[in-house]
Design a protein around this motif. Structure first.
Motif, short mmCIF file in Angstrom:
data_model
loop_
_atom_site.label_atom_id
_atom_site.label_comp_id
_atom_site.label_asym_id
_atom_site.label_seq_id
_atom_site.Cartn_x
_atom_site.Cartn_y
_atom_site.Cartn_z
N MET A 1 -8.82 -69.31 15.78
CA MET A 1 -8.51 -68.09 16.50
C MET A 1 -7.33 -68.30 17.45
N HIS A 2 -7.31 -69.43 18.14
CA HIS A 2 -6.21 -69.71 19.05
C HIS A 2 -4.89 -69.92 18.29
N THR A 3 -4.98 -70.59 17.15
CA THR A 3 -3.78 -70.81 16.34
C THR A 3 -3.28 -69.50 15.75
N ALA A 4 -4.20 -68.64 15.35
CA ALA A 4 -3.83 -67.32 14.83
C ALA A 4 -3.16 -66.48 15.91
N LYS A 5 -3.63 -66.61 17.14
CA LYS A 5 -3.03 -65.88 18.25
C LYS A 5 -1.58 -66.32 18.45
N HIS A 6 -1.34 -67.62 18.32
CA HIS A 6 0.02 -68.17 18.44
C HIS A 6 0.94 -67.52 17.40
N LEU A 7 0.49 -67.51 16.15
CA LEU A 7 1.31 -66.92 15.08
C LEU A 7 1.43 -65.40 15.23
N SER A 8 0.38 -64.77 15.71
CA SER A 8 0.43 -63.33 15.94
C SER A 8 1.51 -62.98 16.95
N ASP A 9 1.57 -63.73 18.04
CA ASP A 9 2.61 -63.49 19.04
C ASP A 9 4.00 -63.63 18.43
N TRP A 10 4.17 -64.68 17.62
CA TRP A 10 5.49 -64.92 17.04
C TRP A 10 5.88 -63.81 16.06
N TYR A 11 4.96 -63.40 15.21
CA TYR A 11 5.27 -62.32 14.27
C TYR A 11 5.62 -61.03 15.02
N ALA A 12 4.88 -60.76 16.10
CA ALA A 12 5.15 -59.54 16.87
C ALA A 12 6.53 -59.58 17.52
N ASP A 13 6.98 -60.78 17.90
CA ASP A 13 8.27 -60.94 18.57
C ASP A 13 9.44 -61.13 17.60
N SER A 14 9.14 -61.18 16.32
CA SER A 14 10.18 -61.52 15.33
C SER A 14 10.42 -60.40 14.32
N LYS A 15 10.13 -59.18 14.70
CA LYS A 15 10.29 -58.07 13.77
C LYS A 15 11.76 -57.72 13.55
N PHE A 16 12.58 -57.98 14.57
CA PHE A 16 13.99 -57.64 14.47
C PHE A 16 14.85 -58.85 14.82
#
Length: 288
Positions: free
Chosen positions: A115-130
């Motif tokens: 869950m913590h690792t998924a949160k890390h990737l979730s943040d990155w995907y959210a910040d990398s849309k553009f």
């Protein structure tokens, strides 16, 4: 620590062609919280599987991005994560703060780490849309974990920020701190590495900035991935070099004192590198 999930193993290899099925886990993150369910009797935490969110067939696979697997348990993230309607409609689940999950020692530990690792990737995907260079909408790489700009060719990889945790030793005493805000329990000196700086230089600088003390004999101890803050933590022990009088930076800390081994109060759970370092010193496994 959080990542010690043996005999289970996190398989973080990227698979662009992975197709989600009804029994795969879907991770839905909102800030520091994740959609989950806690079994109060067994102290177990559970994440929803895809059929619980959309039913057997009614979901858009294109919005599900493969994250990783733990053994044979596959994890996908739902995009866009800001879809509040999805969160509200998953019966039996609610948004739970990851700190609560961690501090209450919920099981299985492998899922808590996931869950913590998924949160890390979730943040990155959210910040990398553009694209950060030209502003064009980014696309997923088909060969590696990266976001690619089809306009200017810029490639962005997951953000991992290096930071240090520092155990400063003064004979049989350890420098214990508490943050001015946020985490309320005992901690150690900590800080992020700056551009052009080695980890050892970060150690010396952070100790000087936070408590006004010079250090020597800086020795690496252990590292830890810390998905809550998108970090990779590197733990170091060192010794006071000369004057041991503390000049605390009151803008960051509310407490900084030399504490005898036997008097060190540990954190309420065993998930962090900080807590392990304090414990190793407390029981005499670490000496100057």
């Amino acid at each position: 620590m959080l990542q010690d999930i043996q005999p289970h193993k996190l398989h973080n290899e990227y698979d662009h062609d992975a197709v989600a099925n009804a029994t795969d886990i879907v991770v839905i993150v909102a800030g520091s919280k994740v959609l989950a369910r806690i079994d109060e009797l067994s102290n177990a935490v559970r994440l929803p599987i895809i059929e619980e969110v959309w039913g057997l067939d009614d979901f858009d696979g294109k919005k599900l991005t493969y994250l990783f697997s733990v053994d044979n348990e596959r994890y996908f993230i739902y995009e866009p994560i800001e879809d509040e309607k999805i969160i509200d409609e998953v019966i039996g689940y609610k948004l739970i703060d990851l700190r609560y999950i961690r501090e209450n020692s919920l099981e299985p530990k492998s899922r808590v780490f996931a869950m913590h690792t998924a949160k890390h990737l979730s943040d990155w995907y959210a910040d990398s849309k553009f694209c950060g260079r030209c502003g064009h909408k980014m696309k997923h790489s088909i060969t590696e974990r990266a976001m690619c700009c089809p306009e200017c060719g810029y490639i962005q990889y997951p953000r991992i920020m290096p930071a240090v945790i520092v155990g400063v030793i003064n004979g049989d005493r350890l420098l214990i701190t508490k943050y001015k805000s946020g985490y309320a329990h005992n901690a150690l000196i900590a800080g992020f590495t700056e551009i052009g700086e080695t980890l050892e230089e970060t150690v010396a600088r952070e100790v000087m900035e936070e408590v006004g003390i010079m250090v020597r004999n800086i020795k690496y101890y252990k590292s830890q991935p810390w998905g809550m803050a998108n970090d990779i933590l590197a733990g170091f022990f060192c010794e006071v070099d000369g004057n041991d009088e503390i000049y605390m930076d009151g803008s960051e800390l509310k407490y900084a004192q030399w504490v005898e081994r036997e008097d060190i109060e540990l954190q309420p759970d065993d998930s962090s590198l900080t807590n392990e370092m304090m414990k190793m010193f407390k029981i005499g496994r670490i000496r100057r």
